[in-house]
Design an enzyme around this catalytic site. Sequence first.
Site, short mmCIF file in Angstrom:
data_model
loop_
_atom_site.label_atom_id
_atom_site.label_comp_id
_atom_site.label_asym_id
_atom_site.label_seq_id
_atom_site.Cartn_x
_atom_site.Cartn_y
_atom_site.Cartn_z
N GLU A 149 0.83 -1.21 0.00
CA GLU A 149 0.00 0.00 0.00
C GLU A 149 0.86 1.26 0.00
O GLU A 149 1.69 1.47 0.89
CB GLU A 149 -0.95 0.03 1.20
CG GLU A 149 -1.87 1.24 1.16
CD GLU A 149 -3.00 1.18 2.17
OE1 GLU A 149 -2.96 0.34 3.09
OE2 GLU A 149 -3.94 2.01 2.03
N GLU A 155 2.99 8.45 7.10
CA GLU A 155 2.76 7.06 7.51
C GLU A 155 3.85 6.09 7.06
O GLU A 155 3.86 4.95 7.47
CB GLU A 155 1.37 6.60 7.03
CG GLU A 155 0.26 7.41 7.71
CD GLU A 155 -1.15 6.98 7.33
OE1 GLU A 155 -1.35 5.80 7.04
OE2 GLU A 155 -2.05 7.84 7.33
N ASP A 182 -4.50 3.77 -2.70
CA ASP A 182 -5.57 4.24 -1.81
C ASP A 182 -5.84 5.71 -2.16
O ASP A 182 -4.93 6.54 -2.11
CB ASP A 182 -5.09 4.08 -0.36
CG ASP A 182 -6.12 4.56 0.67
OD1 ASP A 182 -6.83 5.55 0.40
OD2 ASP A 182 -6.16 3.96 1.76
N TYR A 184 -7.30 8.08 -0.63
CA TYR A 184 -7.01 9.04 0.45
C TYR A 184 -5.55 9.50 0.40
O TYR A 184 -5.25 10.69 0.48
CB TYR A 184 -7.32 8.41 1.82
CG TYR A 184 -6.68 9.10 2.99
CD1 TYR A 184 -7.23 10.27 3.52
CD2 TYR A 184 -5.51 8.60 3.56
CE1 TYR A 184 -6.62 10.92 4.59
CE2 TYR A 184 -4.91 9.23 4.63
CZ TYR A 184 -5.47 10.39 5.14
OH TYR A 184 -4.86 11.03 6.21
N HIS A 185 -4.65 8.54 0.24
CA HIS A 185 -3.21 8.87 0.19
C HIS A 185 -2.83 9.51 -1.14
O HIS A 185 -2.03 10.44 -1.18
CB HIS A 185 -2.37 7.61 0.43
CG HIS A 185 -2.62 6.98 1.76
ND1 HIS A 185 -2.19 7.51 2.94
CD2 HIS A 185 -3.29 5.84 2.09
CE1 HIS A 185 -2.57 6.75 3.95
NE2 HIS A 185 -3.24 5.73 3.46
N HIS A 208 -7.96 0.77 -2.36
CA HIS A 208 -8.74 1.32 -1.27
C HIS A 208 -9.47 2.56 -1.74
O HIS A 208 -8.90 3.39 -2.46
CB HIS A 208 -7.84 1.71 -0.09
CG HIS A 208 -7.63 0.61 0.90
ND1 HIS A 208 -6.65 0.65 1.87
CD2 HIS A 208 -8.28 -0.57 1.07
CE1 HIS A 208 -6.72 -0.46 2.60
NE2 HIS A 208 -7.69 -1.22 2.12
N GLU A 243 -12.70 2.25 2.88
CA GLU A 243 -12.02 2.44 4.15
C GLU A 243 -12.48 3.77 4.73
O GLU A 243 -12.46 4.80 4.05
CB GLU A 243 -10.51 2.48 3.88
CG GLU A 243 -9.68 2.01 5.04
CD GLU A 243 -8.21 1.92 4.65
OE1 GLU A 243 -7.54 1.04 5.21
OE2 GLU A 243 -7.72 2.71 3.83
MN MN Z 1 -5.77 2.33 2.91
#
Ligand code: MN
Length: 292
Positions: A149, A155, A182, A184-185, A208, A243
């Site tokens: 991921e 993170e 993902d 969001y990222h 995600h 998520e």
């Molecule tokens: Mn994620």
Amino acid sequence: MSSSLIGCHALVWTGTFDAAGIRLSVEKTKQAGFDLVEFPLMDPFSFDTAVAIAALEAHGMSASASLGLSPATDISSEDPEVVAAGEALLMRAVDVVGELGGTQLCGVIYSAMKKYMDPLTAEGLENSIGTIGRVADHAAELGLSLALEVVNRYETNILNTGRQALAYVEKVGRPNVAVHLDSYHMNIEESDMYSPVLDCGAQLGYVHIGESHRGYLGTGNVDFDSYFKALGRIGYQGPIVFESFSSAVVAPDLSRMLGIWRNLWEDNDELGRNANDFIRGHLTAVKSIDLH
Ligand code: MN
């Protein structure tokens, strides 16, 4: 892309993964309309696979698992004992995925999931790549794969963009290691929501779906239209998993690490149904582009 399994992260429902929490998360994921439940395996040694298998069978659900390594199990460390602890944890997590009848272990499995205060070292990268290679070989024996991921700079200090992940995967050199994106990222680190998906192409193994504030889909900054169009363009058929995190549901370690300080929703039944409809609606719309 009609063959993608649509899933939901179990932490939408509970922060406690004892027998009751496992059963609740599978039941709620099913009720919201999803096909798959993604279990967080922060501690795969204590996860009750027998309970999970029974719950999955009872509800006709598929499973996957994700985790973020901790400083004590960081395979990008320069300390051989820490790296060995991380390798043992990942090997057990792979076994759990196999026992659950899943096909993939994903998440931040190549470093600790934390804010690093220093850049990655050459030795740390070598340790991470070597360990992921051995874990991938173990996964291959069970017919499973890994998906790494890509997360934001707060993170991890290794994989913040899709292209970094592709370069890492090439160095690992195993056919069963893919990239996990993902939204969001991506919204934090990438130039747009389209290019990274096209760059990954067939090497995109797991997706995600998260909003920019990790709450209700459609209420933040993520350009989901471009993201789903890109998934359609590459013919993506892997899992697509919702998520979302709120202080309404707290997993003691994970919530702190992810910085979940605010209450972004209270009714997770409604949130889950909305997300399932949102994802399936976008996939249906994008499928029609084939006719244009
Ligand atoms: Mn994620």
